[in-house]
Motif scaffolding. Structure first.
Motif, PDB file in Angstrom:
ATOM      1  N   TYR A 118      30.370  47.424  31.466  1.00 30.61           N
ATOM      2  CA  TYR A 118      31.555  48.249  31.690  1.00 30.61           C
ATOM      3  C   TYR A 118      32.760  47.416  32.101  1.00 30.61           C
ATOM      4  O   TYR A 118      33.897  47.770  31.826  1.00 30.61           O
ATOM      5  CB  TYR A 118      31.263  49.349  32.707  1.00 30.61           C
ATOM      6  CG  TYR A 118      30.405  50.426  32.109  1.00 30.61           C
ATOM      7  CD1 TYR A 118      30.930  51.292  31.168  1.00 30.61           C
ATOM      8  CD2 TYR A 118      29.061  50.537  32.434  1.00 30.61           C
ATOM      9  CE1 TYR A 118      30.151  52.255  30.571  1.00 30.61           C
ATOM     10  CE2 TYR A 118      28.271  51.502  31.841  1.00 30.61           C
ATOM     11  CZ  TYR A 118      28.823  52.359  30.908  1.00 30.61           C
ATOM     12  OH  TYR A 118      28.042  53.302  30.315  1.00 30.61           O
TER      13      TYR A 118
ATOM     14  N   LEU B 250      34.052  46.141  28.861  1.00 33.58           N
ATOM     15  CA  LEU B 250      34.722  47.250  28.201  1.00 33.58           C
ATOM     16  C   LEU B 250      36.113  47.428  28.799  1.00 33.58           C
ATOM     17  O   LEU B 250      37.117  47.544  28.099  1.00 33.58           O
ATOM     18  CB  LEU B 250      33.899  48.522  28.428  1.00 33.58           C
ATOM     19  CG  LEU B 250      34.031  49.683  27.465  1.00 33.58           C
ATOM     20  CD1 LEU B 250      33.493  49.289  26.101  1.00 33.58           C
ATOM     21  CD2 LEU B 250      33.261  50.883  27.988  1.00 33.58           C
TER      22      LEU B 250
ATOM     23  N   THR C 224      34.520  56.585  31.212  1.00 30.13           N
ATOM     24  CA  THR C 224      33.246  55.921  30.954  1.00 30.13           C
ATOM     25  C   THR C 224      32.216  56.467  31.916  1.00 30.13           C
ATOM     26  O   THR C 224      31.175  55.871  32.141  1.00 30.13           O
ATOM     27  CB  THR C 224      33.322  54.392  31.118  1.00 30.13           C
ATOM     28  OG1 THR C 224      33.480  54.100  32.502  1.00 30.13           O
ATOM     29  CG2 THR C 224      34.476  53.815  30.351  1.00 30.13           C
TER      30      THR C 224
ATOM     31  N   ASN D  75      31.319  55.500  25.302  1.00 27.34           N
ATOM     32  CA  ASN D  75      29.906  55.257  25.551  1.00 27.34           C
ATOM     33  C   ASN D  75      29.245  56.439  26.247  1.00 27.34           C
ATOM     34  O   ASN D  75      28.320  56.269  27.040  1.00 27.34           O
ATOM     35  CB  ASN D  75      29.730  53.994  26.398  1.00 27.34           C
ATOM     36  CG  ASN D  75      28.332  53.432  26.291  1.00 27.34           C
ATOM     37  OD1 ASN D  75      27.687  53.571  25.258  1.00 27.34           O
ATOM     38  ND2 ASN D  75      27.855  52.821  27.354  1.00 27.34           N
TER      39      ASN D  75
ATOM     40  N   ASP E 116      23.087  46.326  25.080  1.00 26.92           N
ATOM     41  CA  ASP E 116      24.504  46.113  25.396  1.00 26.92           C
ATOM     42  C   ASP E 116      24.992  44.773  24.879  1.00 26.92           C
ATOM     43  O   ASP E 116      26.078  44.656  24.364  1.00 26.92           O
ATOM     44  CB  ASP E 116      24.828  46.142  26.904  1.00 26.92           C
ATOM     45  CG  ASP E 116      24.747  47.526  27.520  1.00 26.92           C
ATOM     46  OD1 ASP E 116      24.720  48.499  26.744  1.00 26.92           O
ATOM     47  OD2 ASP E 116      24.710  47.625  28.757  1.00 26.92           O
TER      48      ASP E 116
ATOM     49  N   ILE F 186      31.700  46.695  20.975  1.00 28.37           N
ATOM     50  CA  ILE F 186      32.731  47.093  21.938  1.00 28.37           C
ATOM     51  C   ILE F 186      34.108  47.238  21.318  1.00 28.37           C
ATOM     52  O   ILE F 186      34.788  48.244  21.497  1.00 28.37           O
ATOM     53  CB  ILE F 186      32.829  46.064  23.093  1.00 28.37           C
ATOM     54  CG1 ILE F 186      31.544  46.065  23.914  1.00 28.37           C
ATOM     55  CG2 ILE F 186      34.002  46.403  23.999  1.00 28.37           C
ATOM     56  CD1 ILE F 186      31.676  45.319  25.219  1.00 28.37           C
TER      57      ILE F 186
ATOM     58  N   ILE G 219      36.333  50.615  21.120  1.00 28.72           N
ATOM     59  CA  ILE G 219      37.629  50.793  21.774  1.00 28.72           C
ATOM     60  C   ILE G 219      38.699  51.161  20.753  1.00 28.72           C
ATOM     61  O   ILE G 219      39.535  52.038  21.008  1.00 28.72           O
ATOM     62  CB  ILE G 219      38.003  49.519  22.560  1.00 28.72           C
ATOM     63  CG1 ILE G 219      37.090  49.427  23.784  1.00 28.72           C
ATOM     64  CG2 ILE G 219      39.462  49.538  22.967  1.00 28.72           C
ATOM     65  CD1 ILE G 219      37.328  48.229  24.643  1.00 28.72           C
TER      66      ILE G 219
END
Lengths: 352, 352
Positions: free
Chosen positions: B88, B91, B135, B158, B289, B308, B312
């Motif tokens: 995270y 991210l 998130t 996610n 991940d 990722i 995004i």
DNA sequence: TTGAAAGCGCTAACAA
DNA sequence: TTGTTAGCGCTTTCAA
């Protein structure tokens, strides 16, 4: 173009304002403002009625509009440097939690490590934040002057700009460097490598300086301290170690000091993974920061713990969120001592 | 109380506004506004004079004030769940960089893992952000309705809330779970443990589901899949493994699937560190991940890479930053496939 | 291309 | 305790 507002209807329309709420509650618009301002003079009954109406219309006060008059946005800005270093992530996390629990908002910016923060600061100024926290150091005095002029306090976290009038809070990096040196020395190390971060940053410089001073005082020559550039990141440190010592490189020193934990971990992985050495039997290693990952089983890294919570407390105090108008005192530089955390990458001293 | 403003003086006083600049440049205040608005109708020469005056006074336009009329703050909000999971953080980092490069600001909030995001959302609403990235998943439909009512787009990153009208972007978690299962199976595993994250979250559920489906299809009984609770964090996973298998616990399975990399790493450290097992010889491990740390030497974790950047991009597209007024389409749920990254915690399949 | 004037949604005197 | 009235600093018609 502008439609006549349907005041007092239950329709939770696109833009419910205090005027709508006032109409529904049968009070003036100012009363609505008071109802939402803690401590404002308003009768309990009136307040209740207004809050009722507000709920019916799902009214949410517009903080942006109010900040125009109050001159306080309740927003703080944080400018983050190296987000690849978990230490700064942890710092950010705690800062965010603190500010949030105080009902303040955090406007976040990143700046490439080593890049100038002026651009970010310029944008921050446009948003009228109540204070600025910087974990990235390159910024012009012109910029800081701009902030000071408009009464926006700035505080440097884990940074220090010599000769500047910007306040800052940091760990005692020189002392911390000394702690690591002492630990290495008592374990018998005589040849050292230091993996530096940003060579222009005070943090890296100070840690190295304390480290070197302690060693020189022991009568060991400066040339026994090899300096490597790790760019503050895991991968940079890993490669620096490989480049220096792998194959027909220099002899591996007795001890490697990573200016931060991430780099120390990168060094360890190079030393043990690629070069097949044992830590601490063949090489000792130490870091700085005490990030969580350093305590994990593969590393068990000896390090200096930065007092993050205390640093943040100090920083927020310097931002003086309580006294907005107060003139900004220039150049306070608070230093908080770090603590040596013994783990397994330096042999422990004999007990007693 | 209010002092008369010293217009046109060079003194970069406390509050330089467009009025001051206008006075110095000898134009109307509106002209100053135009000078700072790209594409506004203004003569080049006038513009130059204004910019000159602005520089002299170190004028910085007040975005807060302008957003009052434009109804766009250029601020986006991100509500972060588990900041202890490096995924995270990554991210967030990329999101921040993207938004920043587009000239948008990011207002950041955290929410305790598993806690409700409504409080944070309420504060976000007050600040009139142009869009919200979540998130963290627990939020009431009442809240999302509030946002939709005022035309503020929300996107889940996610995450997925079944039956909700909130749009979201996520990795194909079911497919990813299957990929891991297949890898374990081809390596001969027959008994499994899965370390779950938030049992209420779709992410954890879906990965487990895909994993289990694949295994059941192989004719292996469901009771051969042991489920452990790791609370989405390193330490939780480490302790869960220790509690389950250490000492007189259950027999260690052939393969352990950490629903995310951090937990897989916690499991590995328990298995190898505390329990003295070898990976993959004694136990295989896999994560999900593809965080950077998982690739480091001590782990070399086989995992599923989440796309990722693509996620995004999609999320920002859903936020439709270009079409502010456009009505929000309900409940778009984009799924992007993940990619299996073979490293060293599952024996590789024979080539060919 | 420019200026005058009317807001944006709110807070803060001031008077009642 | 309340309502009235000016703004806060900017953008945006509308006329000129």
């Amino acid at each position: 173009m502008t439609m006549p507002k349907e005041r007092g209807t239950r329709r939770a329309g696109t833009h419910v304002t205090s005027v709508d709420v006032a109409a529904l509650a049968g009070v003036s618009q100012a009363a609505v403002s008071r109802a939402f301002t803690p401590g404002a003079p308003i009768a309990a009954e009136t307040r209740r009625r207004i809050l009722d109406a507000a709920r019916k219309l799902s009214y949410v006060p517009n903080s942006i509009a109010s900040s125009l008059t109050t001159r306080r946005t309740n927003m703080f800005a944080v400018i983050l440097g190296n987000m690849n270093n978990p230490f700064y992530v942890k710092l950010f996390k705690i800062l965010l939690e603190r500010l949030q629990s105080q009902g303040r908002q955090l406007l976040t910016f990143t700046v490439e490590p080593g890049a100038n923060s002026d651009d970010a600061l310029m944008r921050v100024l446009r948003y009228q934040v109540d204070g600025i926290i910087l974990t990235s150091a390159q910024l012009s005095t012109r910029m800081t002057a701009l902030c000071h002029d408009r009464g926006i306090p700035i505080v440097l976290l884990n940074r220090y700009i010599p000769g500047s009038d910007v306040s800052g809070v940091r760990c005692d990096n020189i002392g911390g460097g000394r702690l690591i040196a002492k630990a290495f020395l008592q374990a018998g190390a005589r040849h050292f490598a230091v993996i530096k971060g940003d060579p222009r940053g005070s943090t890296s410089q100070d840690r190295l300086r304390g480290f070197a001073e302690q060693i020189l005082e022991e009568g060991i020559a400066r040339r026994n301290i090899l300096e490597l550039e790790g760019q503050s990141i895991y991968e940079g440190a890993r490669l620096a170690v490989l480049r220096a010592f792998q194959g027909k490189g220099q002899p591996v020193p007795d001890a490697v000091f990573g200016i931060n934990d991430t780099m120390a971990m990168g060094a360890m992985d190079a030393l043990r993974g690629e070069m097949g050495l044992r830590v601490p039997e063949d090489v000792m290693v130490a870091g700085f920061d005490d990030i969580d990952e350093g305590a994990h089983w593969p590393y068990r890294l000896t390090t200096v713990r930065q007092p993050i919570e205390a640093m943040i407390d100090e920083a927020l105090a310097l931002l003086q969120p309580d006294a907005p108008g107060r003139p900004i005192e220039p150049g306070i530089d608070r230093t908080i001592p770090g603590e040596l955390i013994w783990r397994d990458t330096i042999p422990r001293p004999k007990h007693g």
